[in-house]
Every structure is written in structure tokens, then in C-alpha cells.
Write a protein that holds these residues in place. Structure first.
Motif, PDB file in Angstrom:
ATOM      1  N   VAL A   1       5.760   7.822  10.494  1.00  0.00           N
ATOM      2  CA  VAL A   1       4.716   6.847   9.823  1.00  0.00           C
ATOM      3  C   VAL A   1       5.286   5.417   9.763  1.00  0.00           C
ATOM      4  O   VAL A   1       6.580   5.249   9.917  1.00  0.00           O
ATOM      5  N   LEU A   2       4.314   4.571   9.302  1.00  0.00           N
ATOM      6  CA  LEU A   2       4.845   3.025   9.332  1.00  0.00           C
ATOM      7  C   LEU A   2       5.731   2.817   8.261  1.00  0.00           C
ATOM      8  O   LEU A   2       5.601   3.520   7.068  1.00  0.00           O
ATOM      9  N   SER A   3       6.961   2.041   8.233  1.00  0.00           N
ATOM     10  CA  SER A   3       7.935   1.899   7.225  1.00  0.00           C
ATOM     11  C   SER A   3       7.214   0.825   6.260  1.00  0.00           C
ATOM     12  O   SER A   3       6.161   0.003   6.761  1.00  0.00           O
ATOM     13  N   ASN A   4       7.869   0.828   5.047  1.00  0.00           N
ATOM     14  CA  ASN A   4       7.269  -0.511   4.114  1.00  0.00           C
ATOM     15  C   ASN A   4       7.653  -1.642   4.707  1.00  0.00           C
ATOM     16  O   ASN A   4       7.046  -2.688   4.526  1.00  0.00           O
TER      17      ASN A   4
ATOM     18  N   ALA B   1       5.021  -2.364   7.160  1.00  0.00           N
ATOM     19  CA  ALA B   1       3.721  -2.488   6.755  1.00  0.00           C
ATOM     20  C   ALA B   1       3.840  -4.251   6.095  1.00  0.00           C
ATOM     21  O   ALA B   1       2.559  -4.796   6.106  1.00  0.00           O
TER      22      ALA B   1
ATOM     23  N   GLN C   1      -3.396  -0.615   2.115  1.00  0.00           N
ATOM     24  CA  GLN C   1      -1.997  -0.117   2.827  1.00  0.00           C
ATOM     25  C   GLN C   1      -1.436   0.801   2.061  1.00  0.00           C
ATOM     26  O   GLN C   1      -0.901   2.099   2.557  1.00  0.00           O
ATOM     27  N   THR C   2      -1.349   0.719   0.585  1.00  0.00           N
ATOM     28  CA  THR C   2      -0.942   1.975  -0.288  1.00  0.00           C
ATOM     29  C   THR C   2      -1.758   3.115   0.045  1.00  0.00           C
ATOM     30  O   THR C   2      -1.137   4.164   0.235  1.00  0.00           O
TER      31      THR C   2
ATOM     32  N   THR D   1      -3.735   4.139   2.770  1.00  0.00           N
ATOM     33  CA  THR D   1      -3.353   4.266   3.935  1.00  0.00           C
ATOM     34  C   THR D   1      -2.134   5.067   4.344  1.00  0.00           C
ATOM     35  O   THR D   1      -1.904   6.047   4.865  1.00  0.00           O
ATOM     36  N   GLN D   2      -0.924   4.601   3.901  1.00  0.00           N
ATOM     37  CA  GLN D   2       0.320   4.902   3.923  1.00  0.00           C
ATOM     38  C   GLN D   2       0.531   6.451   3.332  1.00  0.00           C
ATOM     39  O   GLN D   2       1.171   7.178   3.935  1.00  0.00           O
TER      40      GLN D   2
ATOM     41  N   SER E   1      -1.269   8.963   5.572  1.00  0.00           N
ATOM     42  CA  SER E   1      -0.459   9.053   6.761  1.00  0.00           C
ATOM     43  C   SER E   1       0.757   9.929   6.506  1.00  0.00           C
ATOM     44  O   SER E   1       0.987  10.981   7.413  1.00  0.00           O
TER      45      SER E   1
ATOM     46  N   ASN F   1      10.337   7.065   9.092  1.00  0.00           N
ATOM     47  CA  ASN F   1       9.573   5.619   8.977  1.00  0.00           C
ATOM     48  C   ASN F   1      10.121   4.831  10.147  1.00  0.00           C
ATOM     49  O   ASN F   1      11.456   4.615  10.217  1.00  0.00           O
TER      50      ASN F   1
ATOM     51  N   LYS G   1       0.388   0.030  12.619  1.00  0.00           N
ATOM     52  CA  LYS G   1       0.245  -1.033  11.705  1.00  0.00           C
ATOM     53  C   LYS G   1      -1.058  -1.419  11.190  1.00  0.00           C
ATOM     54  O   LYS G   1      -1.494  -2.452  10.566  1.00  0.00           O
TER      55      LYS G   1
END
Length: 441
Positions: free
Chosen positions: A246-249, A252, A291-292, A294-295, A298, A322, A329
Motif C-alpha cells: 500500500v502507499l507509504s506516508n 502520500a 488520504q487518511t 483512503t490509506q 487500503s 509500504n 497515489k
């Protein structure tokens, strides 16, 4: 003596410069994509070129500066909806001229690609329809609607494609782009056969789609989730196992900065809200909230898929990982990337090219996604309506000072997870006066 040696050295140095002055053209390939035709010329080095169009009949002329053709171009293979033929000849000024006979007027675009993998330098020429209208996509908007509810939409992204083959197998010489497309197609069949769910592919054939365009395709179809499928490679052929990312902070944050820098673009949307008329602070808050959530979604879905992948084979990582992959993104669409195995491992390469094992992978991803959405179906979907149609209407509770999600859950004898899911809460933050829906037990 010194002078004669100097002259000889200068003469010797001038010879290879003259010999290497002309770029070599080794061939041309064609790729058909839904919205354009791509021609790829294999060249020995960066080449200067010029494009211009002629009409009555339609033609596209490509002039190569200081270039020499090292092979005959295969004219008979260049025939599709844009091109009817190809001709070439050396011009009096020394340029190599290639003429494409066209079936219609086109909008050409050209650029150079540096060496990568099995390919050397390449000149890419994309042909788009002149005055092409945006593709009309039949979709159902993300609104609750009435009656039966909308289908849940899953965007499936087969990694690489066309001129980008991805990783290569060492034994069977298999290509990542072929494996990912085969698995994506099998996954689509499973999703489409499930009532209340449907899938779309970011690419349907062997052609390349830009990374940001893959995200745009998912958004255009109002996708509820985005799954990118890949096959890993490593210099050590013993490396094996599947991974889920998943996307890393950090990834993001970099994407948030990019979106905020371009918020005047009306097409940049967050949850259906345009950022172009918002000040920087409000736009930043909206994007952070999107984004919060969504992440968090995810990660929950990725854990479910990771668990299912572990049931069919070895996992390369013990937990969801991550990374800053571009295709993950999108701030408004939960996303994951699945590395299905190591194509560089001979045993896993055999598995990845096997139709039965591809089906196992597709079923594992499908089971994980289905498990997640059965627990957390988006509002307005058929799955959500099916889940709640036999439940009593949710009670409501107004948060008081001193309340926490834990105490509220205990008081009403429900789990914190169900309380979060019912109210679409991704963390433990609540505020006094907020109204919560208490799910039926």
C-alpha cells in the motif's frame, strides 16, 4: 617529429567521429492502443528528427538527421486504423525521410526513450485521432440512488505492457506484462460473475498505459478500489514469494504536495470536491482527510488479500508493506499493489506462466477483496443494501463529554470495528455533539 605525430593523432581522432556521426536505425515496431497507435524506431543513439503532416492524401513525414537505415523496414506489418503503408528514401540533403501513408488525419507526438532492459535507444511516435472526442464511459455515479443500488467497481491494473515488458524470466523467457494481463483477465471474470460487483481493466491488450493515466481511468469509471498486479524480479534467483503493498506516508505526502500545487486544475478532485476554489489551508485539510481514509481502507483490504495469498504459496513479507508506487497515489481511491511472485525464480516463473496457478492467484485476490467489501460495503452499493436489508434500523447516539469509541461500543454491546464501519470512521477521533449510528446486533 612532434608536429608530424600531432597531425597523425588529429587525423586518427577525426576518423571515428566521422564514422559515428550517423545514428543507426535498426527497425520499427507498432503497438495498437484503444486511443492511439504507437510506432517505435530502434536507434543506436539519440537522434534528431522532425515531423510534419501532408494532406490530400493524409501523410506524416518523419525526417531523421544524420541517420542511416541498417535494415529494411517491414512495411506490410504497419497497417491499422491510422496507417495504410510506409515508404522511405534518402534525401538530397542527406536526411533519411520516412513517410507514413495515413487513413485519416492524426495528431502526432514524438519523444526519445533511453536504453532500458533489453531495449536500446528508441524514438517513439504516437498517433492520435485529430479532434478526438473524450471516450464516453457508461458508469454509475457514486450516489446511493434508490432500489437495487449500484455495482461495486474494481479497477484492475495489469502492470507494464507494449514497449515496456517489465521483468523477464531467466528460464522460460516469460514477460511480466503477459503474466499480469493474464491474471488481470482471470480476476475480472471472477468479479464480473459476482452479483453487485464489476471490474474494469486499465489496459485490455498488449500496449502501454502511462502510470498517471491508469489512475485517471480508474477515476473515470468511479472505481471503489484499485488493484495493480505485478511480478517481481531480483538478481538472486532464490528470492521467492508474493507481496502486497500500500502507499507509504512519504509517497502520500509527495502526492499531496503535487495536488495542492496544481489545485487550480478543475479536474483535480478529492472525493468529488474540487480544490480549485479552496484556499491553501482548506484544500490541505480536505486532501489530508481524503488520504487518511483512503490509506486506512487500503491497508484493511490489503491485509485481507495478503492473508489469502499466504494460503496458496510463500509470502515474501510477513505483513503488508509500504512503498511509494505511482499507481497507488490516488487520494480518493483505496489502492494496493500485488507482487504475485518472483519471475526471476525458475520455480515461480513456471508457476506464474501456468494457467492453473494464475487462476489460484486471481481467486486469492478476489477472496481477499470480497471479504473486505462484505464487511465494509460502500454506501449506496448493492452489497451494502443486501447486508443491511434484514437488519433493524440503526439507533442513534449523541456523543457527550468524556465519551470514547470504546465506552460507546461497550455500552451498546457492539464491537469498535462495527461502530467504525457503520459511521465510516477510520480512527478513534470523535467530538462532543457528533451523532453516531449504532449498528444492530
Amino acid at each position: 617529429m612532434k608536429r608530424s605525430c600531432l597531425l597523425a593523432c588529429l587525423l586518427w581522432l577525426s576518423l571515428p567521429v566521422m564514422a559515428l556521426a550517423d545514428a543507426q536505425i535498426h527497425g520499427v515496431r507498432m503497438w495498437n492502443a484503444p486511443d492511439h497507435t504507437r510506432l517505435v524506431f530502434d536507434v543506436s543513439e539519440q537522434v534528431q528528427h522532425h515531423l510534419f503532416a501532408l494532406h490530400q492524401p493524409h501523410r506524416l513525414v518523419i525526417d531523421f538527421d544524420k541517420s542511416v537505415l541498417k535494415t529494411r523496414l517491414k512495411k506490410d506489418q504497419l497497417n491499422n486504423r491510422h496507417i495504410s503503408g510506409l515508404r522511405y528514401a534518402r534525401q538530397p540533403d542527406g536526411k533519411l525521410r520516412v513517410v507514413l501513408d495515413l487513413k485519416q488525419s492524426v495528431r502526432p507526438r514524438s519523444f526519445m526513450l533511453r536504453p532500458s532492459g533489453q531495449y536500446g535507444h528508441r524514438l517513439v511516435i504516437d498517433l492520435y485521432d485529430r479532434g478526438e472526442k473524450p471516450t464516453v464511459v457508461q458508469t454509475v455515479k457514486k450516489t446511493p440512488g434508490s432500489g437495487k443500488g449500484r455495482d461495486l467497481v474494481i479497477a484492475i491494473d495489469a502492470g507494464h505492457g507494449g514497449e515496456d515488458p517489465g521483468a523477464r524470466g531467466k528460464v522460460l523467457k516469460s514477460r511480466e506484462k503477459d503474466i499480469t494481463l493474464a491474471i488481470a483477465r482471470r480476476l475480472k471474470k471472477l468479479i464480473d460473475a459476482t452479483p453487485g460487483m464489476r471490474a474494469i481493466l486499465t489496459r485490455k491488450g498488449d500496449y502501454y498505459v502511462g502510470l498517471r493515466k491508469r489512475m485517471k481511468i480508474a477515476r473515470r469509471h468511479h472505481a471503489d478500489f484499485f488493484i495493480s498486479i505485478h511480478a517481481d524480479a531480483f538478481r538472486n534467483k532464490k528470492a521467492r514469494g508474493s507481496s502486497v503493498f500500500v502507499l507509504s506516508n512519504r509517497g502520500a505526502s509527495s502526492e499531496a504536495a503535487r495536488w495542492l500545487a496544481k489545485k487550480e486544475n478543475a479536474s483535480d478532485m478529492v472525493g468529488g470536491v474540487s480544490l480549485d476554489d479552496k484556499d491553501d489551508v482548506l484544500a490541505s485539510v480536505l486532501l489530508d482527510l481524503a488520504q487518511t481514509g483512503t490509506q486506512a481502507a487500503s491497508l484493511r483490504a490489503a491485509r485481507s488479500v495478503h492473508r489469502e495469498m499466504g494460503r496458496i504459496g510463500k509470502l515474501h513479507g510477513h505483513k503488508v508493506q509500504n512503498a511509494g508506487f505511482m499507481v497507488l497515489k490516488s487520494p480518493d481511491i483505496p489502492s494496493m499493489l500485488v507482487e504475485t511472485g518472483f519471475i526471476s525464480n525458475p520455480g515461480e516463473e513456471r508457476n506464474l506462466t501456468s494457467a492453473s496457478y494464475q487462476t489460484k492467484i486471481a481467486k486469492a485476490i478476489f477472496k481477499g477483496i470480497r471479504e473486505y467489501f462484505n464487511a465494509e460495503p460502500p454506501l449506496g452499493t448493492r452489497l451494502a443494501m443486501e447486508k443491511h436489508k434484514h437488519q433493524a434500523p440503526a439507533a442513534k447516539y449523541v456523543i457527550k463529554r468524556g465519551d470514547t469509541l470504546s465506552t460507546i461500543a461497550q455500552r451498546h454491546r457492539v464491537s469498535i470495528a462495527d461502530l467504525r464501519n457503520e459511521n465510516r470512521i477510520s480512527n478513534d477521533r470523535i467530538r462532543v455533539g457528533q451523532v453516531l449510528r449504532i449498528p444492530s446486533t
